[in-house]
Enzyme design. Structure first.
Site, PDB file in Angstrom:
ATOM      1  N   GLN A  46     -21.383  -1.859 -37.422  1.00 52.19           N
ATOM      2  CA  GLN A  46     -20.427  -1.188 -36.771  1.00 52.19           C
ATOM      3  C   GLN A  46     -19.294  -0.561 -37.858  1.00 52.19           C
ATOM      4  OE1 GLN A  46     -20.083  -3.977 -33.334  1.00 52.19           O
ATOM      5  NE2 GLN A  46     -19.627  -2.228 -32.375  1.00 52.19           N
ATOM      6  N   ARG A 103     -12.301 -11.424 -38.368  1.00 52.25           N
ATOM      7  CA  ARG A 103     -13.700 -11.930 -37.882  1.00 52.25           C
ATOM      8  C   ARG A 103     -14.729 -10.617 -38.254  1.00 52.25           C
ATOM      9  NH1 ARG A 103     -16.299 -11.255 -32.257  1.00 52.25           N
ATOM     10  NH2 ARG A 103     -18.274 -12.263 -32.729  1.00 52.25           N
ATOM     11  N   HIS A 147     -24.759 -10.355 -35.744  1.00 51.35           N
ATOM     12  CA  HIS A 147     -23.866  -9.792 -34.813  1.00 51.35           C
ATOM     13  C   HIS A 147     -24.754  -8.694 -34.268  1.00 51.35           C
ATOM     14  CE1 HIS A 147     -19.877  -8.301 -33.141  1.00 51.35           C
ATOM     15  NE2 HIS A 147     -20.844  -7.509 -32.647  1.00 51.35           N
ATOM     16  N   ASN A 192     -23.545 -13.443 -32.214  1.00 49.73           N
ATOM     17  CA  ASN A 192     -22.382 -12.787 -31.377  1.00 49.73           C
ATOM     18  C   ASN A 192     -23.229 -12.644 -30.056  1.00 49.73           C
ATOM     19  OD1 ASN A 192     -19.933 -11.257 -30.811  1.00 49.73           O
ATOM     20  ND2 ASN A 192     -21.343  -9.684 -30.753  1.00 49.73           N
ATOM     21  N   GLU A 193     -22.924 -12.894 -28.896  1.00 47.17           N
ATOM     22  CA  GLU A 193     -23.396 -12.176 -27.723  1.00 47.17           C
ATOM     23  C   GLU A 193     -24.815 -12.131 -27.696  1.00 47.17           C
ATOM     24  OE1 GLU A 193     -21.427  -8.380 -27.015  1.00 47.17           O
ATOM     25  OE2 GLU A 193     -19.595  -9.505 -26.186  1.00 47.17           O
ATOM     26  N   ASN A 333     -16.075 -13.719 -25.927  1.00 43.57           N
ATOM     27  CA  ASN A 333     -15.645 -12.186 -25.957  1.00 43.57           C
ATOM     28  C   ASN A 333     -15.428 -11.996 -24.406  1.00 43.57           C
ATOM     29  OD1 ASN A 333     -16.268 -12.600 -28.481  1.00 43.57           O
ATOM     30  ND2 ASN A 333     -17.939 -11.073 -28.282  1.00 43.57           N
ATOM     31  N   TYR A 335     -13.416  -8.821 -21.679  1.00 43.14           N
ATOM     32  CA  TYR A 335     -13.131  -7.632 -21.614  1.00 43.14           C
ATOM     33  C   TYR A 335     -12.930  -7.380 -20.176  1.00 43.14           C
ATOM     34  CZ  TYR A 335     -14.507  -6.279 -26.549  1.00 43.14           C
ATOM     35  OH  TYR A 335     -14.575  -6.168 -27.674  1.00 43.14           O
ATOM     36  N   GLU A 407     -13.239 -11.912 -28.957  1.00 45.13           N
ATOM     37  CA  GLU A 407     -12.908 -10.248 -28.871  1.00 45.13           C
ATOM     38  C   GLU A 407     -12.139 -10.044 -27.425  1.00 45.13           C
ATOM     39  OE1 GLU A 407     -16.299  -7.721 -28.732  1.00 45.13           O
ATOM     40  OE2 GLU A 407     -17.437  -8.965 -30.505  1.00 45.13           O
ATOM     41  N   TRP A 456     -10.380  -6.542 -30.347  1.00 41.48           N
ATOM     42  CA  TRP A 456     -11.511  -5.764 -30.954  1.00 41.48           C
ATOM     43  C   TRP A 456     -11.074  -4.109 -30.670  1.00 41.48           C
ATOM     44  CZ3 TRP A 456     -16.401  -6.428 -33.106  1.00 41.48           C
ATOM     45  CH2 TRP A 456     -17.126  -5.161 -33.334  1.00 41.48           C
ATOM     46  N   GLU A 463     -19.778   2.347 -31.707  1.00 41.61           N
ATOM     47  CA  GLU A 463     -20.126   1.485 -30.398  1.00 41.61           C
ATOM     48  C   GLU A 463     -21.472   1.582 -29.833  1.00 41.61           C
ATOM     49  OE1 GLU A 463     -18.249  -0.732 -29.069  1.00 41.61           O
ATOM     50  OE2 GLU A 463     -19.249  -0.979 -27.278  1.00 41.61           O
ATOM     51  N   TRP A 464     -22.374   1.029 -30.838  1.00 42.60           N
ATOM     52  CA  TRP A 464     -23.793   0.861 -30.278  1.00 42.60           C
ATOM     53  C   TRP A 464     -24.221   2.184 -29.733  1.00 42.60           C
ATOM     54  CZ3 TRP A 464     -25.091  -2.790 -33.476  1.00 42.60           C
ATOM     55  CH2 TRP A 464     -24.085  -3.750 -33.746  1.00 42.60           C
ATOM     56  N   PHE A 472     -12.320   1.889 -29.771  1.00 43.85           N
ATOM     57  CA  PHE A 472     -11.765   0.784 -29.689  1.00 43.85           C
ATOM     58  C   PHE A 472     -10.689   0.371 -30.465  1.00 43.85           C
ATOM     59  CE2 PHE A 472     -15.478   0.050 -27.132  1.00 43.85           C
ATOM     60  CZ  PHE A 472     -15.173  -0.961 -26.238  1.00 43.85           C
TER      61      PHE A 472
HETATM   62  C1  NOJ Z   1     -19.081  -6.586 -27.808  1.00 51.55           C
HETATM   63  C2  NOJ Z   1     -19.649  -6.647 -29.104  1.00 51.55           C
HETATM   64  O1  NOJ Z   1     -19.511  -7.946 -29.704  1.00 51.55           O
HETATM   65  C3  NOJ Z   1     -19.072  -5.576 -29.929  1.00 51.55           C
HETATM   66  O2  NOJ Z   1     -19.997  -5.408 -30.912  1.00 51.55           O
HETATM   67  C4  NOJ Z   1     -18.600  -4.427 -29.119  1.00 51.55           C
HETATM   68  O3  NOJ Z   1     -18.442  -3.316 -30.092  1.00 51.55           O
HETATM   69  C5  NOJ Z   1     -17.420  -4.487 -28.343  1.00 51.55           C
HETATM   70  N1  NOJ Z   1     -17.678  -5.710 -27.472  1.00 51.55           N
HETATM   71  C6  NOJ Z   1     -17.087  -3.731 -27.483  1.00 51.55           C
HETATM   72  O4  NOJ Z   1     -17.982  -3.344 -26.349  1.00 51.55           O
END
Ligand code: NOJ
Length: 528
Positions: A46, A103, A147, A192-193, A333, A335, A407, A456, A463-464, A472
């Site tokens: 990213q 991080r 990640h 990560n996740e 993480n 949100y 995050e 974050w 953002e993927w 963000f």
């Molecule tokens: C989760 C992920 O770890 C990160 O890569 C992503 O950009 C953020 N949260 C926001 O969606």
């Protein structure tokens, strides 16, 4: 009786103290334990760019972003925000802000372009430079080994996560990193996740390697009913092997800590019906506990066994031995929160992961939680109170482990046509993060062992599947003009929060903005 009274009085005092803290406009880092770490978080794909530079191999995300057609704005991370060339500038921004810890993740394909074999020395040099720069400026590196991105070579050679060979390859990569960077890196996380990138890669097929059942989401190959659990199982092996190597060969000398980072979502039942209450427990297990139960307790959640039967691979005695307790800390993480409701409308579909079915598809909002809003990823919905609930859930389920809130933040849809000031004036982000921190602080007072918190993210980034459309950052990046950086209101707020100052960040932000754009008499319409 006396004890009951004491608890009651203590609860009263603590709720009074809390009310004061929450209403206190002077809420700063001083509300947290003095050794508590504050940071910002990022990831290689990213941020870095330089996707084919200095010997780096292609990653699964390089491949996917170029050919999938699945990225909202049709863009990719070839350049991203160019951290590979601008790491010094980024470290400087963090240093000015006053963060304690950064991080970031290492791109496996930069160290081993083919996933295994020869080390790419130029890639090693880059991470050495970044780590040294951070340390020189008084900040700690907090490093994720994977990640989401892996070398595409491993996908091509043997199907990456579907093949148990990946566990050994990951452990070798991890060992190389411990050996090369572990003298200076004291915080490591393996993944990560995984509870996000495995299901979206193998259940819905919306991320690489785009595998799913053709009947469900139209992938060209895959099986949404079985592959997520096979891939997830191999990932648990990889985690266990890497932690084992760290503990056997490095930890005593290097004195660091190792853990894993999980995506967490808080779930409320939509109604009090027994079906919705069951849906809530089911989705907690499938989302929050899928990886944590094996790592902490040595077994998959009972509910997953119940619903998946033989589709869930068996944790052998040998693996259980390595998995149970394979962490020094857990990264959460957090949100957002979502409602859970029974998925009866899918009764006739083929067997598949229940947890997605548990998300409601209604369209109202209640108590700040949008119901079934599938348009946005949860990280673009702010529900701060769930942070306290989530931390307490983990504290109770796993006997009060050491935690990092790895995050938290808020993503908004960018609008390129807005005037610059509007792009920078992110009051909503400041409120979201500030409120989350207040609930986090409350959970610490209730006894949770949380040691750090990461926003974050420092800068807008890739953002993927949302590409650059979802923002963000505490810094705005002008992608049309040489990636220029502009501090948003949140950057001013976080800096003041970290420096323990309570002066109005808004005033400072507006004064600076007006000064910088003095040529334009109306800062409201000033463009970059
Ligand atoms: C989760 C992920 O770890 C990160 O890569 C992503 O950009 C953020 N949260 C926001 O969606």
């Amino acid at each position: 009786m006396a004890l009951g009274k004491t608890i009651y009085v203590a609860a009263l005092i603590s709720s009074f103290v809390y009310a004061v803290a929450v209403n206190n406009a002077e809420f700063t880092r001083k509300a947290f334990p003095s050794e508590f770490l504050f940071g910002v978080a990022s990831s290689a794909y990213q941020y870095e760019g330089a996707y084919a530079e200095d010997g780096k191999g292609l990653s699964n995300w390089d491949w996917f972003s170029h050919i999938s057609g699945n990225i909202a704005d049709g863009k990719n991370g070839d350049v991203a925000i160019d951290e590979y060339h601008r790491y010094k500038e980024h470290v400087e921004l963090m240093s000015e802000m006053g963060v304690d810890v950064y991080r970031f993740s290492i791109a496996w394909s930069r160290i081993f372009p083919e996933g295994t074999g020869e080390i790419n020395e130029k890639g090693v040099r880059y991470y050495n430079d970044l780590i040294n720069e951070l340390l020189n400026k008084g900040m700690q590196p907090f490093v994720t080994l994977c990640h989401y991105d892996i070398p595409q070579a491993l996908e091509d050679q043997y199907g990456s996560w579907l093949n148990q060979r990946i566990a050994d390859d990951f452990a070798r990569y991890a060992e190389a990193c411990f050996e090369m960077f572990g003298d200076r890196v004291k915080y490591w996380t393996t993944f990560n996740e995984p509870n996000v990138f495995i299901p979206v890669g193998y259940e819905t097929g919306s991320y690489p390697p785009q595998r799913c059942s053709a009947s469900l989401w139209n992938c060209s190959a895959g099986n949404s009913s079985t592959e997520p659990y096979i891939a997830g199982h191999n990932l648990l092996r990889a985690h266990a092997y890497a932690v084992d190597v760290y503990r056997r060969k490095f930890q005593a000398d290097q004195g660091g800590f190792i853990g894993i980072v999980i995506s967490t979502l808080w779930f409320e039942p939509l109604t009090n019906s027994s079906e919705d209450l069951e849906a809530k427990d089911r989705i907690h297990a499938f989302h929050n506990a899928w990886y944590l139960d094996p790592i902490v307790l040595g077994e998959y959640p009972t509910i997953m066994h119940k619903f998946l039967g033989t589709r869930l691979p068996t944790i052998t005695e040998d693996l259980r031995h390595k998995l149970r307790g394979s962490f020094d800390f857990i990264g959460l993480n957090y949100y957002s929160a979502l409602y859970a409701t029974s998925a009866s409308y899918l009764e006739n579909s083929p067997p598949r992961n229940i947890y997605r079915d548990s998300l409601t598809t209604l369209t109202e909002e209640r108590d700040g939680i949008p119901i079934g809003n599938q348009m946005y990823p949860p990280s673009m919905i702010c529900v701060p109170y769930g942070i306290e609930k989530m931390v307490n859930y983990v504290k109770t389920r796993y006997s009060n482990p050491l935690l990092f809130l790895s995050e938290n933040g808020f993503g908004n849809k960018g609008n390129d046509n807005l005037p610059l000031l509007q792009k920078l004036n992110d009051t909503f982000r400041v409120e979201c993060i500030q409120n989350a921190l207040k609930y986090l602080e409350k959970s610490i007072r209730q006894g949770a062992d949380v040691r750090g918190y990461f926003v974050w993210s420092l800068l807008d980034n890739f953002e993927w599947v949302f590409g650059y459309t979802s923002k963000f950052g505490m810094y705005h990046i002008d992608f049309t003009d040489g990636l220029q950086r502009y501090p948003k209101l949140s950057a001013y707020w976080y800096r003041n929060f970290l420096q323990g100052k309570s002066e109005s960040h808004t005033e400072e932000f507006l004064t600076d903005f007006t000064k910088k754009h003095a040529g334009n008499l109306n800062p409201i319409t000033a463009e970059a």
